[in-house]
Design a protein around this motif. Structure first.
Motif, short mmCIF file in Angstrom:
data_model
loop_
_atom_site.label_atom_id
_atom_site.label_comp_id
_atom_site.label_asym_id
_atom_site.label_seq_id
_atom_site.Cartn_x
_atom_site.Cartn_y
_atom_site.Cartn_z
N GLY A 43 -5.98 22.18 6.15
CA GLY A 43 -7.04 22.45 7.12
C GLY A 43 -6.90 21.58 8.35
N LYS A 44 -7.95 21.62 9.19
CA LYS A 44 -7.84 21.05 10.52
C LYS A 44 -7.79 19.53 10.57
N GLU A 45 -8.18 18.84 9.51
CA GLU A 45 -8.09 17.38 9.49
C GLU A 45 -7.17 16.89 8.38
N ALA A 46 -6.12 17.67 8.11
CA ALA A 46 -5.28 17.38 6.96
C ALA A 46 -4.53 16.07 7.07
N THR A 47 -4.23 15.61 8.29
CA THR A 47 -3.48 14.36 8.36
C THR A 47 -4.29 13.19 7.83
N TYR A 48 -5.62 13.25 7.97
CA TYR A 48 -6.47 12.19 7.39
C TYR A 48 -6.37 12.20 5.88
N GLY A 49 -6.56 13.38 5.30
CA GLY A 49 -6.54 13.49 3.85
C GLY A 49 -5.20 13.13 3.26
N ALA A 50 -4.12 13.58 3.91
CA ALA A 50 -2.78 13.28 3.41
C ALA A 50 -2.50 11.79 3.44
N ALA A 51 -2.85 11.12 4.55
CA ALA A 51 -2.60 9.68 4.66
C ALA A 51 -3.41 8.90 3.65
N MET A 52 -4.70 9.22 3.53
CA MET A 52 -5.53 8.50 2.58
C MET A 52 -5.08 8.75 1.14
N HIS A 53 -4.69 9.99 0.86
CA HIS A 53 -4.19 10.31 -0.48
C HIS A 53 -2.95 9.48 -0.80
N GLU A 54 -2.03 9.40 0.15
CA GLU A 54 -0.81 8.65 -0.09
C GLU A 54 -1.09 7.16 -0.29
N GLY A 55 -2.03 6.61 0.48
CA GLY A 55 -2.42 5.23 0.26
C GLY A 55 -3.00 5.03 -1.13
N TYR A 297 4.88 1.27 1.55
CA TYR A 297 4.57 2.66 1.92
C TYR A 297 5.83 3.37 2.40
N LYS A 298 6.61 2.69 3.24
CA LYS A 298 7.86 3.29 3.73
C LYS A 298 8.83 3.55 2.59
N ASP A 299 8.92 2.61 1.66
CA ASP A 299 9.80 2.80 0.51
C ASP A 299 9.38 4.00 -0.33
N ARG A 300 8.06 4.19 -0.45
CA ARG A 300 7.55 5.27 -1.31
C ARG A 300 7.56 6.62 -0.62
N PHE A 301 7.17 6.66 0.66
CA PHE A 301 6.97 7.96 1.32
C PHE A 301 7.94 8.22 2.46
N LYS A 302 8.85 7.29 2.74
CA LYS A 302 9.90 7.48 3.74
C LYS A 302 9.35 7.73 5.14
N LYS A 303 8.24 7.10 5.45
CA LYS A 303 7.63 7.21 6.77
C LYS A 303 6.67 6.04 6.94
N SER A 304 6.19 5.86 8.17
CA SER A 304 5.24 4.78 8.43
C SER A 304 3.82 5.22 8.12
N PRO A 305 2.97 4.29 7.67
CA PRO A 305 1.57 4.62 7.41
C PRO A 305 0.75 4.55 8.68
N ASP A 306 -0.51 4.92 8.57
CA ASP A 306 -1.48 4.71 9.65
C ASP A 306 -2.70 4.02 9.07
N ALA A 307 -3.72 3.83 9.90
CA ALA A 307 -4.91 3.12 9.43
C ALA A 307 -5.59 3.85 8.29
N MET A 308 -5.53 5.18 8.29
CA MET A 308 -6.18 5.95 7.24
C MET A 308 -5.52 5.70 5.88
N ALA A 309 -4.21 5.52 5.90
CA ALA A 309 -3.51 5.20 4.65
C ALA A 309 -3.97 3.86 4.09
N THR A 310 -4.21 2.89 4.99
CA THR A 310 -4.67 1.58 4.52
C THR A 310 -6.05 1.69 3.87
N LEU A 311 -6.91 2.55 4.41
CA LEU A 311 -8.24 2.72 3.84
C LEU A 311 -8.18 3.39 2.47
N GLY A 312 -7.30 4.38 2.33
CA GLY A 312 -7.12 4.99 1.02
C GLY A 312 -6.65 3.98 0.00
N TYR A 313 -5.72 3.14 0.40
CA TYR A 313 -5.19 2.09 -0.47
C TYR A 313 -6.31 1.11 -0.85
#
Length: 381
Positions: A43-55, A297-313
């Motif tokens: 959906g339209k805010e999927a990058t938030y959900g994906a980042a938080m989920h990965e965290g 995060y980079k080791d696990r997902f092969k990309k850089s995180p953002d602030a939303m990933a830190t909140l999920g974590y």
């Protein structure tokens, strides 16, 4: 023997989430501690959900690799609410009634937390929101928590930023009327800004997901503001910045943590350059905990995180640590243990939960320069 990890939508499956079933694995049964998560994975805010989920995934994998909690592995069961109203209630109901989770993580968007939260409260299942900043979220009840700051604090910081850093005597506001987050942040900003002598010269609105903002922006341009507040999410903000530039608007646009996404720059490109936003943290902050998180995060997902990933974590770690302190997953004791979170040294910053179950923590301001989010200032509570 390597500890088992129970997860649902990992990075490998996120790309096909729209076509795959979004339910968690059920292996382990009574041998696992089931934690639920609802997030906007599509959906339209999927990058938030994906980042938080990965965290969240990273935190749980680390906990399981360290032996789990209370002698058991953690099983994460994730539901995609598709960024749609109506879906959070379905997702949370399933997690509680069918999957039997002991706690719920989610959502980022305040509107969706306000939908899912009452179900958790009524069932006495603790819920921790990673990023919902509207104060009404934790007012749902004593089982609802958050690990982010709230919009009264963020709105005040934005007002001070407009008056001080931007030296804006006159501001226009463009608000998403479909978003509790947007409306709340606009209100808290206006209350402080006007009280301090600032003038709001135009107040316009739109519906999240709109594509044409030129009528509102033309009215705003004619009001001759010194700056424009856009308390909205990145997808709408990017289009607003593009169209503002097309109309010859040269004053700075600024907003809150809803701007925080790599997609803001991918969509807006050079048209978002120079604008500002407040957020929870920046992942290039020079702290040992942030550096460790970014590398993992980079080791696990092969990309850089953002602030939303830190909140999920951080939301997952707060829950895991509370389960350890409680020594049980019994709901009332787990709720009390979460509420007792003090001086938590999170990736997104150090914080304690106050009597309203809100995190008392700092925010940072960033400016968009050369396609990157560049640190400007820290505002402490």
């Amino acid at each position: 023997m390597k500890p088992r990890t129970f997860l649902t939508l990992t990075a490998a499956t996120l790309a096909s989430a729209a076509t795959l079933g979004l339910t968690g694995c059920k292996s382990g049964g009574g041998d696992t501690i089931k934690i639920g998560e609802y997030a906007s994975l599509t959906g339209k805010e999927a990058t938030y959900g994906a980042a938080m989920h990965e965290g969240t995934v990273l935190a749980i994998e680390q906990a399981n690799a360290a032996g789990g909690v209370l002698g058991k592995q953690i099983e994460l069961i994730t539901e995609d609410d598709q960024s749609k109203a109506g879906e959070p209630s379905n997702a949370v109901t399933k997690l509680i009634s069918k999957d039997g989770v002991v706690a719920v993580l989610g959502e980022f968007a305040s509107s969706r937390s306000l939908e899912g939260g009452p179900i958790c409260q009524n069932n006495k299942i603790p819920m921790i929101s990673p990023g919902s900043t509207n104060p009404a979220v934790t007012q749902i009840g004593d089982y609802i928590f958050r690990v982010c700051f709230t919009d009264p604090f963020q709105g005040t910081a934005l007002a001070n930023f407009a008056s001080g850093t931007l030296n804006a005597k006159k501001v226009a506001i463009l608000t998403d009327v479909k978003s509790d987050y947007s409306k709340g942040l606009a209100k808290f900003f206006k209350d402080k800004y006007v009280a301090d002598g600032g003038q709001v010269v135009a107040e316009l609105d739109f519906n999240g997901g709109d594509k044409d903002f030129k009528a509102q922006l033309t009215t705003i341009k004619n009001s001759n503001p010194d700056a424009i507040l856009v308390p909205a999410y990145y997808n709408d903000v990017a289009l607003i910045c593009i169209q503002a530039k097309q109309l010859g608007i040269s004053v700075p646009l600024f907003g809150g943590d809803g701007w925080e996404s790599h997609m803001l720059v991918e969509i807006g490109k050079e048209d978002v350059e120079g604008h500002y936003f407040s957020t929870h943290c920046l992942v290039d902050q020079d702290t040992p905990k942030m550096k460790e998180f970014v590398q993992a995060y980079k080791d696990r997902f092969k990309k850089s995180p953002d602030a939303m990933a830190t909140l999920g974590y951080d939301s997952a770690v707060v829950l895991i640590e509370a389960i350890k302190r409680a020594g049980t997953t019994e709901s009332a004791k787990l709720r009390d243990a979460i509420a007792a979170t003090k001086d938590f040294d999170g990736v997104s910053g150090k914080f304690s939960l106050n009597e309203n179950r809100d995190a008392v923590k700092a925010l940072v301001f960033a400016q968009i320069k050369d396609g990157k989010f560049v640190y400007k200032a820290t505002v402490n509570p």
